[in-house]
Scaffold this active site. Sequence first.
Site, short mmCIF file in Angstrom:
data_model
loop_
_atom_site.label_atom_id
_atom_site.label_comp_id
_atom_site.label_asym_id
_atom_site.label_seq_id
_atom_site.Cartn_x
_atom_site.Cartn_y
_atom_site.Cartn_z
N HIS A 378 -76.44 2.13 9.95
CA HIS A 378 -75.46 1.80 8.91
C HIS A 378 -75.45 2.75 7.73
O HIS A 378 -74.78 2.48 6.74
CB HIS A 378 -75.71 0.39 8.36
N LYS A 559 -67.65 -3.95 -4.88
CA LYS A 559 -68.67 -3.50 -3.92
C LYS A 559 -69.93 -3.24 -4.73
O LYS A 559 -69.90 -3.24 -5.96
CB LYS A 559 -68.24 -2.24 -3.19
N ARG A 560 -71.07 -3.01 -4.04
CA ARG A 560 -72.27 -2.64 -4.78
C ARG A 560 -71.98 -1.41 -5.65
O ARG A 560 -71.16 -0.56 -5.30
CB ARG A 560 -73.41 -2.31 -3.80
N LYS A 565 -70.19 5.51 -4.26
CA LYS A 565 -68.97 4.71 -4.17
C LYS A 565 -68.00 5.05 -5.31
O LYS A 565 -66.84 4.66 -5.28
CB LYS A 565 -69.32 3.22 -4.18
N THR A 667 -66.21 -2.33 4.71
CA THR A 667 -65.54 -3.45 5.37
C THR A 667 -64.61 -4.14 4.37
O THR A 667 -63.63 -4.76 4.77
CB THR A 667 -66.55 -4.47 5.93
N LYS A 671 -60.67 -5.86 4.52
CA LYS A 671 -60.28 -7.18 3.99
C LYS A 671 -59.05 -7.05 3.09
O LYS A 671 -58.14 -7.86 3.15
CB LYS A 671 -61.45 -7.81 3.22
C1 26V Z 1 -79.66 1.28 1.18
C2 26V Z 1 -80.28 1.93 0.15
C3 26V Z 1 -81.74 1.86 0.07
C4 26V Z 1 -82.37 2.85 -0.83
C5 26V Z 1 -81.57 3.39 -1.95
C6 26V Z 1 -80.12 3.31 -1.90
C7 26V Z 1 -79.52 2.61 -0.77
C8 26V Z 1 -78.16 2.61 -0.64
C9 26V Z 1 -77.56 1.96 0.38
C10 26V Z 1 -78.30 1.30 1.31
C11 26V Z 1 -77.57 0.59 2.39
C12 26V Z 1 -78.09 0.79 3.73
C13 26V Z 1 -77.38 0.08 4.82
C14 26V Z 1 -76.04 -0.52 4.49
O1 26V Z 1 -75.94 -1.53 3.87
N1 26V Z 1 -74.98 0.10 4.98
C15 26V Z 1 -73.61 -0.40 4.86
O2 26V Z 1 -73.30 -1.04 6.08
C16 26V Z 1 -71.98 -1.54 6.11
C17 26V Z 1 -71.80 -2.28 7.42
O3 26V Z 1 -71.87 -1.39 8.48
C18 26V Z 1 -70.99 -0.41 5.96
O4 26V Z 1 -69.68 -0.94 5.95
C19 26V Z 1 -71.25 0.36 4.68
O5 26V Z 1 -70.41 1.48 4.62
C20 26V Z 1 -72.70 0.78 4.62
O6 26V Z 1 -73.02 1.35 3.36
#
Ligand code: 26V
Length: 822
Positions: A378, A559-560, A565, A667, A671
């Site tokens: 992801h 979003k976060r 982003k 996602t 929506k």
């Molecule tokens: C994790 C971390 C951990 C360390 C520091 C910063 C950071 C930033 C983002 C993440 C997210 C990791 C996995 C995640 O949530 N991915 C999201 O998954 C969604 C479902 O597939 C996708 O739509 C998003 O684009 C994706 O960011």
Amino acid sequence: MTQRSGGPVVPADTVESVPVGSEPQQLAAPTPQVVRAWLLHHLQFTVGADPQRASTLDWRLALSHTIRDRALAPWLEAQRRTREESRKRVHYLSMEFLIGRLLEDTTMNLGLRDVVVEALDGLGLPFTDLADDEPDAALGNGGLGRLAACYLESMSTLGLPAYGYGLRYEHGLFKQGFEDGRQIETPEDWLVVDNPWNFTRPETAHPVALHGHVEEVDGRPVWRPRFHVLAAAHDTPIVGFGGRWANTLRLWAAHNTAALFDLDRFNAGDFVAAAEPEALARSLGRVLYPNDETHRGKELRLAQEYFLTSASVQDILARHLDEGGDLRSLPDRVAIQMNDTHPAIAGPELIRLLVDTHGFDPDPAVDLTTRVLGYTNHTLLPEALERWPLDLMRKVLPRHLQIIERLDTRDIELRGPRPEGAGLIRDGHVHMGDLAFLSSHRVNGVSALHTELVTKDLFPVLDSRTPGRVVNVTNGITPRRWLALANQPLAALVTETIGSGWETDLERLRGLEDHVDDPGFREAFGRTKRQAKVRLADWLQDAHGISTPLDALYDVQIKRIHEYKRQLLNILWTIARWQRIRRDPDAGWVPRVKVFGGKAAPSYTVAKGIIRLANDVAARINDDPVTRDLLQVVFPPNYNVSMAERLIPATDLSEQISTAGMEASGTGNMKFALNGALTIGTLDGANVEIREQVGADNFFLFGLTADEVAHHRTVPDHGRTAIQASQTLQDVLQEIAEGTFSPGDQHRHGQLLDLLWNSDWFLVCSDFEDYDAAQTRVDEAYGDPDEWQRRAILNVARMGMFSSDRAIRQYMDLVWDAESAL
Ligand code: 26V
């Protein structure tokens, strides 16, 4: 203590005739009178409340129990049939399930919404009041967790036998508040009030071992763990649309029972060590880690991931054996999907159980394991790719580390030598992405572009050594929650126009294209958007004391908060807009309401700085009598699933503006488009496919492409150069630097300015002018309401492919080799 021991205690033939609700007369819709009788029964006998004095909470719990009763028939029947027909099950392992609320969703999926509304009307209780009383189950950070929730709902709707496996965090994602524009976090307490959807399964518990060392006994390795923690199952039924099937979300709670207390150590006087497992058990289930860098190398996070994985894999094997399965036939009955690398220890764990507990030789164990496992990636963000220091692995999971080392050498034995620096153990760390890849028969990305980058940039070596293992499954969203539930006026119009059936066959929305030139339909469509704005405005007023105009373009980014982003790009442009309106207030501006929503990880300083800037800008702009009617900035705190359900239907313009190549899919983008918002966005993640589907005319495209981004980053001083080339951007940055948005604290936003001028990794400055041009096209398009409506309708009509049902079907075909039972 393991799986429910000993099997049924009542002979099957005595209970075979007990109806579980499959009889047609039981499925017939109840009358409002009957629903009222059920409700009053539960109010008194389950909740223990006097109908004369019952609170909203009492009624909500009573209604939830009433609805839950109706879920039991399809739920028990689904389990019974899966067992009797020896069907293959899918097990979705995820550290996050961002479920949101369940009452309205379950009611709708059981086909009971109308009768429940009527039953409550008779009591003078609005259904929405009860539905809104339910706390969100916020067991996730964002997209990844919400995807897992959409997928569970789709698996149930499709009648695919499945389990979702996760952790029952005591506190979900923190609650966000603002103080002086700054984010403050407080713990979230979703379990403080009774959770009516929960079924505790005290008899289903598995011991999870941790720490210790490995000995050799008779030539075989034996793990001597230092302690065990007990994983206890808590089940929630997830009902599919139509109420024909329901699957289980099984969340593990870490138990600190007396049995965990190490009596030997205690008696020997080592009180602290004796209490250690108890302390660990307590903390294991305490909190969801926010996604930031702080969980890197954190022992508790690794222990949580192993706790989820071990409990789930043990549960899966116990069920398989209980049903008379032979472990050699595991891949015929069991698929396990790893939602990102968080459960990537599943490979070594399954191998360990097969070898150490069930006496398999290593090679067949590895072979079975890879045939069972699938891995979804992801993210490509380097800081988000999990890797665990070898020392920590050795300490917490010594036996697994041996297995990982063995997998690594086996890869060389099987596939020949690897280039320098490849391999799943490198720089003193176990790389969990590589481990997940090697342990799975399929690896997938979550959008076409992302999958290409996963293959090309993340796993080029592994991909060339196992061609065909990587596939793409573009994400999807459930149209039940995100259209039928969240946007009832639009859903009703769709049904009126093309008939029902779109809820489970979203491609049918294409039928709306035939009506796009019908002025009556266009007007009705416009009315649904307005109704959604009224509903949103009422809520903003009631819940946050914010008043917003209805005749404005609602421009939303939720979003976060993350630099990639690019909420910052949006804020900078908002400032530019404000300056322009002030310069020429009568230039015929399209009124805009700019909405932001999202949380920053608590230790992510830059993201918190972005939130503060957004709030500071809102305070200044909203207070300006010159611009007030033309531009407003709204940032309601504590964005979550239920807030998204309110915001999305009211949105005209969806901001999907990440730096190209960085958003795996997104996602939210789906929506919004499904609810008739047009998108302003980059060629990133699933935006690319959304644009292909809705048509380039209906997507305000801007920005560098992923390839250009990669190249542009190598250009020295690209940020500064872009700023110097844009008077608009210079004026904006100047205004921030002068302290207009932080009176008395001029340098408050210095860090953000410094980043933009001196590094700008996320290419905010380089994309600014193009974003501005795209926003001008938005204004022009919105200036012709009829044309805008036309485009919005075409968006809805062309979003069929983004149903999570389509995504799940692809997983069934490409990854799981599993079938629907319906
Ligand atoms: C994790 C971390 C951990 C360390 C520091 C910063 C950071 C930033 C983002 C993440 C997210 C990791 C996995 C995640 O949530 N991915 C999201 O998954 C969604 C479902 O597939 C996708 O739509 C998003 O684009 C994706 O960011």
